[in-house]
Design a protein around this motif. Structure first.
Motif, short mmCIF file in Angstrom:
data_model
loop_
_atom_site.label_atom_id
_atom_site.label_comp_id
_atom_site.label_asym_id
_atom_site.label_seq_id
_atom_site.Cartn_x
_atom_site.Cartn_y
_atom_site.Cartn_z
N LYS A 257 0.85 -1.18 -0.08
CA LYS A 257 0.04 0.06 -0.02
C LYS A 257 0.91 1.27 -0.06
O LYS A 257 1.92 1.38 0.70
N HIS A 258 0.62 2.13 -0.80
CA HIS A 258 1.23 3.67 -0.81
C HIS A 258 0.97 4.11 0.59
O HIS A 258 -0.12 4.39 0.80
N PRO A 259 1.85 4.75 1.14
CA PRO A 259 1.87 5.44 2.43
C PRO A 259 1.14 6.55 2.26
O PRO A 259 0.53 7.09 3.57
N GLU A 260 1.11 7.39 1.19
CA GLU A 260 0.34 8.53 1.14
C GLU A 260 -0.86 8.61 0.27
O GLU A 260 -1.71 9.72 0.10
N GLN B 258 15.19 -7.78 -16.34
CA GLN B 258 16.58 -7.30 -16.12
C GLN B 258 17.47 -7.68 -15.19
O GLN B 258 18.51 -7.03 -15.00
N GLY B 259 16.94 -8.61 -14.43
CA GLY B 259 17.75 -9.00 -13.29
C GLY B 259 17.65 -8.35 -11.73
O GLY B 259 17.82 -9.05 -10.83
N THR B 260 17.04 -7.27 -11.77
CA THR B 260 16.86 -6.51 -10.71
C THR B 260 15.31 -6.19 -10.93
O THR B 260 14.87 -5.69 -12.14
N LEU B 261 14.49 -5.93 -9.57
CA LEU B 261 13.15 -5.31 -9.69
C LEU B 261 13.08 -3.95 -9.67
O LEU B 261 13.99 -3.22 -9.12
N LEU B 262 12.06 -3.55 -10.43
CA LEU B 262 11.69 -2.33 -10.79
C LEU B 262 10.76 -1.70 -9.64
O LEU B 262 9.62 -2.50 -9.62
N GLN B 263 10.39 -0.55 -9.21
CA GLN B 263 9.58 -0.11 -8.29
C GLN B 263 8.80 0.64 -9.16
O GLN B 263 9.20 1.72 -9.75
N ILE B 264 7.24 0.39 -9.35
CA ILE B 264 6.45 1.12 -9.80
C ILE B 264 5.41 1.60 -8.95
O ILE B 264 4.67 0.48 -8.29
N VAL B 265 4.66 2.68 -9.11
CA VAL B 265 3.61 3.03 -8.48
C VAL B 265 2.31 2.99 -9.40
O VAL B 265 2.24 3.41 -10.59
N CYS B 266 1.62 2.25 -8.98
CA CYS B 266 0.47 1.78 -9.76
C CYS B 266 -1.06 2.18 -9.26
O CYS B 266 -1.27 1.48 -7.83
N ALA C 194 -4.11 -4.62 -10.00
CA ALA C 194 -2.75 -4.99 -9.62
C ALA C 194 -2.67 -5.91 -8.70
O ALA C 194 -3.12 -5.52 -7.49
N ARG C 195 -1.63 -7.05 -8.51
CA ARG C 195 -1.62 -7.84 -7.90
C ARG C 195 -0.41 -8.78 -7.93
O ARG C 195 0.10 -8.87 -9.11
N PRO C 196 0.18 -9.50 -6.83
CA PRO C 196 1.38 -10.17 -7.02
C PRO C 196 1.26 -11.61 -8.06
O PRO C 196 0.02 -12.22 -7.81
N GLY C 197 1.97 -11.68 -8.79
CA GLY C 197 1.90 -12.62 -9.82
C GLY C 197 1.40 -12.25 -11.30
O GLY C 197 1.45 -13.39 -12.21
N LEU C 198 0.53 -11.16 -11.35
CA LEU C 198 0.32 -10.85 -12.55
C LEU C 198 1.13 -10.29 -13.75
O LEU C 198 2.16 -9.76 -13.32
N LEU C 199 0.88 -10.85 -14.88
CA LEU C 199 1.68 -10.67 -15.94
C LEU C 199 0.88 -9.34 -16.62
O LEU C 199 -0.34 -9.67 -17.11
N LYS D 123 8.50 10.77 -9.08
CA LYS D 123 7.93 10.43 -7.71
C LYS D 123 6.38 10.70 -7.64
O LYS D 123 6.02 11.89 -8.04
N LEU D 124 5.72 9.91 -7.25
CA LEU D 124 4.23 9.87 -7.10
C LEU D 124 4.06 9.81 -5.58
O LEU D 124 4.33 9.01 -4.85
N ARG D 125 3.49 10.98 -5.13
CA ARG D 125 3.06 11.35 -3.61
C ARG D 125 4.45 10.84 -2.79
O ARG D 125 4.29 10.22 -1.74
N GLY D 126 5.52 11.26 -3.26
CA GLY D 126 6.78 11.14 -2.46
C GLY D 126 7.48 9.71 -2.65
O GLY D 126 8.75 9.47 -2.00
N VAL D 127 6.90 8.75 -3.47
CA VAL D 127 7.32 7.58 -3.84
C VAL D 127 8.03 7.49 -5.23
O VAL D 127 7.39 7.56 -6.00
N GLU D 128 9.20 6.98 -5.37
CA GLU D 128 9.85 6.96 -6.61
C GLU D 128 8.90 5.72 -7.51
O GLU D 128 8.73 4.48 -7.06
N SER D 129 8.84 5.97 -8.80
CA SER D 129 8.38 5.32 -9.57
C SER D 129 9.17 5.25 -11.17
O SER D 129 9.41 6.23 -11.65
N ASN D 130 9.38 3.89 -11.59
CA ASN D 130 10.37 3.91 -12.77
C ASN D 130 9.81 3.18 -13.93
O ASN D 130 10.13 2.13 -14.21
N GLY D 131 8.40 3.72 -14.26
CA GLY D 131 7.92 3.04 -15.45
C GLY D 131 6.56 3.28 -15.10
O GLY D 131 5.89 3.59 -14.13
N MET D 132 5.61 2.65 -16.02
CA MET D 132 4.11 2.50 -15.90
C MET D 132 3.58 1.42 -16.51
O MET D 132 3.95 0.73 -17.56
#
Length: 797
Positions: free
Chosen positions: A55-58, A71-79, A84-89, A108-117
């Motif tokens: 859950k987004h804190p704000e 890419q080998g590393t996880l990307l943080q995305i605000v959605c 949206a749920r774990p396991g969804l492609l 940054k969306l409401r103070g949380v970094e997002s790297n894509g959509m």
């Protein structure tokens, strides 16, 4: 017909751009109505899996997702998508992508970094659904470019087909035209039969004769009905306007769109016995896939699951829709595939009669290639085995070969091509076009002997082939020079009054012309007692327009009633048109005859201050009719009529030269009540041809000598009509008589009961001399004697 551009290109390789392809389709007669681009500009959009969601804190409606994009590393995305749920492609637009005109950047969306959509289908430009993320199948490869995975970019192209191009209700059918026009070749289609792996079959019996000359079926056992439809299949279906449902259903839809052969999948375990195709029984019912239960008659065809026609249960409505009780579901394990050839006349109008419209019915009404049933079953079998597994039995094909169309050669002459088109098409180009369209062409001395493929119902004569050449060669390359030669001007006959003259005469007398359908409601004609000999339509537009009219008056009076119901107090209408009668011999064409009809109601004259208002009556309409007859110099005779729709004593049969040509009079009060007419209606209807025949006009000098008038009054029996007296006068008076006019009718004091007094004026004249009193007296004496002898009439004292 809607289809995917990429799907079409998979059948016919071409370097033409999308715009060039669309222009080509329209130029060759497959008019493009709409082109919807799908998935343009999807660079840096990949398949990604949501690993974690928090859950987004704000913000209550936002989630912070950890996404694997390969890419080998996880990307943080605000959605903010609700699904949206774990396991969804889902599709992920990486930083640097441009989606829907939005450049994707790290933010940054409401103070949380997002790297894509994470994207919905609408944001990708492939669908209108914006309710959530586009959910991809669980086996979608993470990190794969979304364009490669979904077959993008693409376009959904919709074309408008003319009724004769039923072969283009399939992607492959369109491909032949495109190949011929763009100088390409259609890729070969694999029609290799799938070998049987089990002996399982269902017996098939055809009891509908020529209406179903071929039926193919195959049993496939052990199918995994829950297998998901592959993405390439579902996307092609969506882009063709078809909603994917389940794999077994999707396969039949896919084969229909690609090849043009409608087919159906039954759950074999719900079938009892073999398959029988037969005419439906009167009042037989069948539950259809859409949940409706329909009642049939013997015009419909049904597929039953009995043998020898003994079973009563219909499991499908032939050529239109499958049955509800035998449909495939997720629990289906054994499938029976069927594909049949239903001839157009067996299907035309049946869907409309039930208020249905199905893709299968639409295609069968226009004609489907009779060679496709086996090919479609084999192709569908191959797809099912590849995706859902199973064990196929042998393909069973039952046919009535004598009812299947036989290919015939058509002679295409190069001289005829040049004569019809006005251009010379090189032989090599002619052969290339014919070959690319799938036609077999063998060179002969005059040109080519051509055999059309079974899918081309519209090619039957040499001119059809020439039309194909003009269409593909290019109408813009056909010269616009007008043909030379003399034309023969046909002068109108002076022995007939033209229809246009009749129309103008009635318009000048304050009538409006009405135009009605030539097919009418059977109830109308029954009300008028005019339903005898009516010709029913084989394919009516509706139940209210089911038979050809036998008279004009029902339509004219119906138009009058509609005007009167809208407060038009004075209505005067006429119509000239054909009526139809059943032929004397079965199989002959209906008998057509041209008639004229008119009807009036309300005041005799338009409202004015100079003349007192009065209602129009029989004599007003009779005067208008006689004015039309005067155009041909015709004298009409009116005799009392016994027509059921006419008012007793106020209607008459119309005669010319002793032959009955029509009817005139006031409508019967009972009929007026049935037609909801408040005011009296006076009408006529008669054959137009005998009314407009006239003698060849001849110029003659007007007499220079004075005319003489003698008035006579006769007492005659009440049942003797003026027309009878006038005819006797004309026969007796001889060549000196110019006219006879009735100017008075009297009953009452001085005239015995049952008698009447008719006063007439005789107009006498000669062309060569002035008449003497002796001449006049002799004519009068002859007339008096003739009337006395013929009618027992006496000169009134």
């Amino acid at each position: 017909m809607k289809f995917s551009e990429n799907w079409l290109r998979s059948h016919v390789p071409t370097q033409a751009s999308r715009d060039e392809l669309s222009a080509t389709l329209t130029a060759i007669g497959l008019e493009v109505e709409d082109v919807t681009a799908l998935g343009d500009g999807l660079a840096n959009v990949v398949v990604a899996r949501i690993v974690e969601c928090a859950k987004h804190p704000e913000a209550d409606r936002l989630q912070v997702c950890q996404v694997d994009a390969g890419q080998g590393t996880l990307l943080q995305i605000v959605c903010g998508a609700p699904n949206a749920r774990p396991g969804l492609l889902a599709p992920l637009a990486m930083v640097g992508a441009n989606v829907g005109g939005i450049a994707i950047k790290a933010a940054k969306l409401r103070g949380v970094e997002s790297n894509g959509m994470l994207c919905s289908a609408k944001e990708l430009g492939i669908d209108a659904d914006a309710s959530g993320l586009l959910e991809l199948p669980a086996n979608a490869p993470v990190g794969t470019a979304i364009g490669d995975y979904l077959g993008l970019p693409d376009a959904s192209i919709e074309i408008k087909l003319t009724p004769n191009r039923a072969d283009c209700f399939s992607v492959r059918g369109i491909a032949y035209d495109v190949a011929a026009s763009l100088g390409s070749e259609v890729k070969p289609f694999d029609t290799t039969p799938v070998p049987a792996q089990s002996p399982s079959v269902l017996s098939i019996e055809l009891e509908a004769g020529e209406r179903v000359p071929r039926f193919a079926g195959r049993v496939i056992e052990g199918v995994d009905a829950t297998a998901p439809s592959p993405v390439w299949m579902t996307e092609r279906l969506r882009r063709s306007g078809v909603r994917p449902i389940s794999f077994l259903v999707d396969v039949t839809q896919y084969v229909m769109l690609e090849l043009g052969q409608p087919m159906h999948a039954f759950d074999k375990d719900t079938l009892e016995g073999g398959i029988v195709v037969r005419p439906a029984r009167k009042d037989e019912t069948v539950a259809l896939l859409d949940g409706r239960t329909v009642t049939l008659d013997d015009e419909f065809l049904v597929v039953t699951d009995g043998c020898g026609g003994r079973a009563a249960r219909a499991v499908a409505l032939g050529g239109i829709m499958g049955g509800l009780d035998t449909k495939v579901t997720d629990t289906t394990r054994n499938v029976f595939l069927e594909a049949a050839h239903w001839i157009p006349s067996a299907i035309i109008g049946r869907s409309r009669k039930l208020g249905l419209h199905t893709d299968a019915g639409h295609r069968f009404e226009r004609g489907v290639d009779p060679e496709l049933p086996r090919i479609a079953v084999e192709y569908a079998t191959r797809l099912i085995l590849e995706i859902a597994g199973g064990t196929p039995g042998p393909t069973t094909v039952v046919e009535h070969a004598e009812h299947l169309p036989k290919p015939s050669a058509i002679l295409l002459r190069r001289a005829r091509i040049a004569r019809v088109l006005g251009v010379d098409i090189p032989d090599a180009e002619v052969e290339r076009i014919l070959r690319a369209l799938g036609l077999q062409a063998a060179a002969v001395a005059e040109g080519w002997s051509v055999v059309a493929p079974s899918r081309r119902f519209d090619i039957a004569i040499e001119e059809d082939l020439i039309e194909e050449l003009a269409r593909i060669h290019g109408y813009d390359r056909v010269q616009t020079t007008l043909p030379g030669g003399a034309t023969r001007v046909a002068a109108p006959s002076e022995t007939r009054v033209e229809d246009g003259v009749v129309r103008r005469q009635l318009a000048a007398r304050d009538y409006f012309e009405t135009v009605n359908f030539a097919f009418v409601d059977a109830h109308w004609l029954a009300q008028w007692g005019a339903d005898e000999g009516a010709v029913p339509l084989a394919n009516p537009l509706s139940a209210e327009l089911a038979i050809m009219r036998t008279r004009l008056l029902p339509g004219v009076v119906a138009a009058l009633q509609r005007n009167a119901a809208r407060q038009a107090g004075r209505v005067r209408l006429f119509e000239i048109g054909n009526v139809f009668q059943a032929p004397a011999q079965p199989g002959d064409a209906p008998v057509e005859s041209l008639r004229i009809a008119a009807a009036i109601t309300g005041d005799a004259a338009a409202e004015q201050w100079g003349v007192p208002a009065r209602k129009a009556d029989f004599h007003d309409l009779k005067g208008d009719l006689e004015s039309v007859a005067a155009l041909a110099g015709a004298t009409l005779e009116f005799r009392p009529s016994q027509a059921a729709h006419g008012h007793p004593g106020r209607s008459a049969d119309i005669y010319r030269d002793g032959a009955r040509i029509g009817w005139i009079g006031q409508l019967h009060p009972r009929l007026q009540r049935q037609l909801d007419l408040d005011a009296d209606v006076v009408a006529f209807e008669l054959d137009l041809a005998p009314l407009t025949v006239r003698a060849l006009p001849r110029a003659a000098e007007l007499s220079r000598y004075p005319s003489v008038r003698r008035d006579l009054a006769f007492v005659v029996a009440e049942d003797v009509s003026w027309a009878q007296l006038a005819a006797t006068v004309r026969r007796a008076a001889g060549p000196l008589l110019r006219d006879v006019q009735l100017f008075d009718r009297y009953v009452g004091q001085g005239v015995e009961s049952g008698q009447k007094s008719l006063a007439m004026g005789l107009i006498l004249q000669d062309n060569s001399r002035t008449l003497t009193e002796g001449d006049v007296a002799q004519v009068v004496a002859t007339v008096v004697a003739a009337i006395d002898e013929a009618h027992g009439a006496k000169i009134r004292g």
